[in-house]
Design a protein around this motif. Structure first.
Motif, mmCIF file in Angstrom:
data_model
loop_
_atom_site.group_PDB
_atom_site.id
_atom_site.type_symbol
_atom_site.label_atom_id
_atom_site.label_comp_id
_atom_site.label_asym_id
_atom_site.label_seq_id
_atom_site.Cartn_x
_atom_site.Cartn_y
_atom_site.Cartn_z
ATOM 1 N N VAL A 120 12.132 51.721 21.682
ATOM 2 C CA VAL A 120 13.181 50.900 21.062
ATOM 3 C C VAL A 120 14.545 51.370 21.555
ATOM 4 O O VAL A 120 14.828 52.568 21.585
ATOM 5 N N GLU A 121 15.366 50.407 21.957
ATOM 6 C CA GLU A 121 16.752 50.667 22.318
ATOM 7 C C GLU A 121 17.635 49.695 21.549
ATOM 8 O O GLU A 121 17.138 48.736 20.954
ATOM 9 N N VAL A 122 18.937 49.930 21.565
ATOM 10 C CA VAL A 122 19.881 49.049 20.898
ATOM 11 C C VAL A 122 20.785 48.436 21.958
ATOM 12 O O VAL A 122 21.376 49.147 22.773
ATOM 13 N N MET A 123 20.854 47.117 21.968
ATOM 14 C CA MET A 123 21.679 46.384 22.915
ATOM 15 C C MET A 123 22.976 45.977 22.218
ATOM 16 O O MET A 123 22.955 45.513 21.083
ATOM 17 N N LEU A 124 24.102 46.156 22.896
ATOM 18 C CA LEU A 124 25.379 45.682 22.391
ATOM 19 C C LEU A 124 25.720 44.364 23.056
ATOM 20 O O LEU A 124 25.455 44.166 24.243
ATOM 21 N N SER A 125 26.315 43.460 22.290
ATOM 22 C CA SER A 125 26.628 42.127 22.792
ATOM 23 C C SER A 125 27.957 41.649 22.228
ATOM 24 O O SER A 125 28.342 42.029 21.122
ATOM 25 N N SER A 126 28.645 40.820 23.002
ATOM 26 C CA SER A 126 29.888 40.224 22.518
ATOM 27 C C SER A 126 29.631 38.895 21.811
ATOM 28 O O SER A 126 30.552 38.276 21.295
ATOM 29 N N THR A 144 21.677 37.424 23.177
ATOM 30 C CA THR A 144 21.645 38.275 24.363
ATOM 31 C C THR A 144 22.513 37.727 25.491
ATOM 32 O O THR A 144 22.743 38.411 26.475
ATOM 33 N N ALA A 145 23.037 36.510 25.345
ATOM 34 C CA ALA A 145 23.884 35.923 26.385
ATOM 35 C C ALA A 145 25.153 36.745 26.611
ATOM 36 O O ALA A 145 25.703 36.750 27.706
ATOM 37 N N GLY A 146 25.612 37.450 25.607
ATOM 38 C CA GLY A 146 26.827 38.246 25.730
ATOM 39 C C GLY A 146 26.564 39.721 25.942
ATOM 40 O O GLY A 146 27.418 40.560 25.675
ATOM 41 N N ALA A 169 34.031 45.160 34.294
ATOM 42 C CA ALA A 169 32.778 44.607 34.809
ATOM 43 C C ALA A 169 31.634 44.705 33.803
ATOM 44 O O ALA A 169 30.490 44.478 34.134
ATOM 45 N N GLN A 170 31.930 45.040 32.561
ATOM 46 C CA GLN A 170 30.900 45.261 31.553
ATOM 47 C C GLN A 170 30.560 44.025 30.741
ATOM 48 O O GLN A 170 29.663 44.061 29.916
ATOM 49 N N GLY A 171 31.281 42.938 30.950
ATOM 50 C CA GLY A 171 31.023 41.733 30.179
ATOM 51 C C GLY A 171 31.884 41.613 28.943
ATOM 52 O O GLY A 171 31.576 40.842 28.036
ATOM 53 N N VAL A 172 32.954 42.375 28.878
ATOM 54 C CA VAL A 172 33.865 42.348 27.737
ATOM 55 C C VAL A 172 35.079 41.508 28.113
ATOM 56 O O VAL A 172 35.645 41.666 29.188
#
Length: 81
Positions: free
Chosen positions: A13-19, A23-25, A35-38
């Protein structure tokens, strides 16, 4: 973000961060600033407040997610341009 390990922690299990709330962000923390998607935030004239909203989601990585605790952390830096 990697989960802590040990007998009481969930395996694979991992934790994904999104804007965004999907998961699109997804933020790619392996890349450098810009370049991180922020998305950059520009403060309106006369304002000194900025709001950033991020989401976290559990994701399975390396096999089926196991039962157990999930605990992780992230350290971040703000760039003022």
């Amino acid at each position: 973000l990697s989960n802590k390990t040990g007998s009481t922690y969930a395996a694979n299990v991992e934790v994904m961060l999104s804007s965004t709330a999907s998961t699109a962000g997804k933020l790619d923390l392996s890349k450098g600033p810009g370049a991180q998607g922020v998305t950059a935030v520009t403060l309106p004239a006369g304002s000194s407040v900025a709001n950033f909203t991020y989401y976290a989601a559990y994701i399975a990585n390396g096999g089926t997610a196991g039962a157990g605790l999930v605990s992780t952390s992230v350290q971040y830096t703000l760039d003022y341009l």
